[in-house]
Design a protein around this motif. Sequence first.
Motif, short mmCIF file in Angstrom:
data_model
loop_
_atom_site.label_atom_id
_atom_site.label_comp_id
_atom_site.label_asym_id
_atom_site.label_seq_id
_atom_site.Cartn_x
_atom_site.Cartn_y
_atom_site.Cartn_z
N ILE A 49 36.83 53.53 32.08
CA ILE A 49 35.89 52.54 32.61
C ILE A 49 36.59 51.21 32.88
O ILE A 49 36.42 50.60 33.93
N ARG A 50 37.38 50.76 31.92
CA ARG A 50 38.07 49.48 32.08
C ARG A 50 38.99 49.51 33.30
O ARG A 50 39.04 48.57 34.08
N GLY A 51 39.73 50.59 33.45
CA GLY A 51 40.63 50.70 34.59
C GLY A 51 39.88 50.56 35.90
O GLY A 51 40.29 49.82 36.80
N LEU A 52 38.73 51.22 35.97
CA LEU A 52 37.96 51.18 37.21
C LEU A 52 37.35 49.81 37.43
O LEU A 52 37.34 49.30 38.54
N LEU A 53 36.84 49.21 36.38
CA LEU A 53 36.29 47.86 36.51
C LEU A 53 37.39 46.89 36.95
O LEU A 53 37.20 46.07 37.85
N ASP A 54 38.55 46.99 36.31
CA ASP A 54 39.65 46.09 36.67
C ASP A 54 40.10 46.35 38.10
O ASP A 54 40.69 45.47 38.73
N SER A 55 39.85 47.54 38.60
CA SER A 55 40.23 47.83 39.97
C SER A 55 39.15 47.42 40.95
O SER A 55 39.23 47.71 42.13
N GLY A 56 38.12 46.78 40.43
CA GLY A 56 37.14 46.19 41.32
C GLY A 56 35.92 47.06 41.62
O GLY A 56 35.10 46.69 42.44
N LEU A 57 35.78 48.19 40.94
CA LEU A 57 34.55 48.97 41.13
C LEU A 57 33.44 48.35 40.29
O LEU A 57 33.68 47.73 39.27
N THR A 58 32.22 48.52 40.73
CA THR A 58 31.08 48.03 39.96
C THR A 58 30.63 49.12 38.99
O THR A 58 30.95 50.29 39.16
N THR A 59 29.86 48.71 38.00
CA THR A 59 29.36 49.70 37.05
C THR A 59 28.52 50.75 37.79
O THR A 59 28.48 51.90 37.38
N GLN B 48 40.54 39.69 57.45
CA GLN B 48 41.50 39.90 56.37
C GLN B 48 40.86 39.57 55.02
O GLN B 48 40.92 40.34 54.06
N ILE B 49 40.22 38.42 54.97
CA ILE B 49 39.57 37.99 53.73
C ILE B 49 38.50 38.99 53.31
O ILE B 49 38.42 39.38 52.15
N ARG B 50 37.68 39.40 54.26
CA ARG B 50 36.63 40.36 53.92
C ARG B 50 37.19 41.65 53.36
O ARG B 50 36.72 42.20 52.38
N GLY B 51 38.24 42.14 53.99
CA GLY B 51 38.84 43.38 53.53
C GLY B 51 39.31 43.26 52.09
O GLY B 51 39.06 44.14 51.27
N LEU B 52 39.93 42.15 51.78
CA LEU B 52 40.46 41.96 50.44
C LEU B 52 39.32 41.78 49.44
O LEU B 52 39.36 42.32 48.33
N LEU B 53 38.30 41.04 49.81
CA LEU B 53 37.15 40.88 48.92
C LEU B 53 36.49 42.23 48.68
O LEU B 53 36.17 42.57 47.54
N ASP B 54 36.31 42.98 49.75
CA ASP B 54 35.69 44.30 49.61
C ASP B 54 36.54 45.23 48.76
O ASP B 54 36.05 46.19 48.18
N SER B 55 37.82 44.94 48.72
CA SER B 55 38.71 45.77 47.90
C SER B 55 38.76 45.28 46.47
O SER B 55 39.56 45.75 45.67
#
Lengths: 123, 123
Positions: A49-59, B48-55
């Motif tokens: 879970i932490r890895g995914l959260l840190d990678s920017g996924l939402t819960t 570019q900014i949007r892509g990075l934010l979305d990522s």
Amino acid sequence: MRIGELSRRTGVPTRLLRYYEEQHLLHPDRSGNGYRSYPESAVARVQQIRGLLDSGLTTEMIRAILPYLCGPDALVPDPGSVPPETAALLQGHIDRIQSRIDCLARNRDRLAAYLAVVRPGGR
Amino acid sequence: MRIGELSRRTGVPTRLLRYYEEQHLLHPDRSGNGYRSYPESAVARVQQIRGLLDSGLTTEMIRAILPYLCGPDALVPDPGSVPPETAALLQGHIDRIQSRIDCLARNRDRLAAYLAVVRPGGR
DNA sequence: TCGAAGTCTGACATCAGTGTGAAGGTCAAG
DNA sequence: CTTGACCTTCACACTGATGTCAGACTTCGA
């Protein structure tokens, strides 16, 4: 194991472990006194879970995909028991993740290229 | 170009364009009446900014790396004008991005593997 | 010239992920 | 039995990204 030990072993504050439960990412059962009781596998799950959260996924995204990536999967259902719309949803998640990877890789390459020019003999 | 056109051409609400400026990701200049005035290149920059934010990157990370990945870089500085600590910071960002990529790729693979089992003839 | 559309700033609201603290229950060791 | 460590729930607060609205000014077309 109780929440304190899980916290120590994962480095994740108890506050967050309770939050993840509230978000249906963890489902500890309760011992007689009301204390949360986690199985050994919770350590890996929390790290996941932490890895995914840190990678920017939402819960929310994590909740959606977590059932399908936990463990070495002795529990693969027989094909056919998984409705096609679930498979489609899953494919959608895979695609979204792939988009992120592509975007990040593209920009990593740009940064690396810049760095290579600027620091020719570097590293 | 003014903010409305930029918004239409990028699909990003004006609210966010102003927010990105506040976060020092955009620096439009102002015409006499106080209106923001964006150069043509702002379209690409916003995308570019949007892509990075979305990522899943934060505006802070984006602010840190944006100078180094904008445009086809006719503006590469001569090596030596970039202090080594800047290069080190940049390398750190690259590493963090790489970690994310690794995590996402790992989980994408797990999802794909699950899907392959469940939907053998699929797609 | 008038009204609509566009822009400005500023404020308040929301949501997710966290931090922090209060007030109280449980349990083991001295 | 008391103390200290651990657990419980509840609640308020913050940040970052975003939505929304109000009040005022500008620009442009009918």
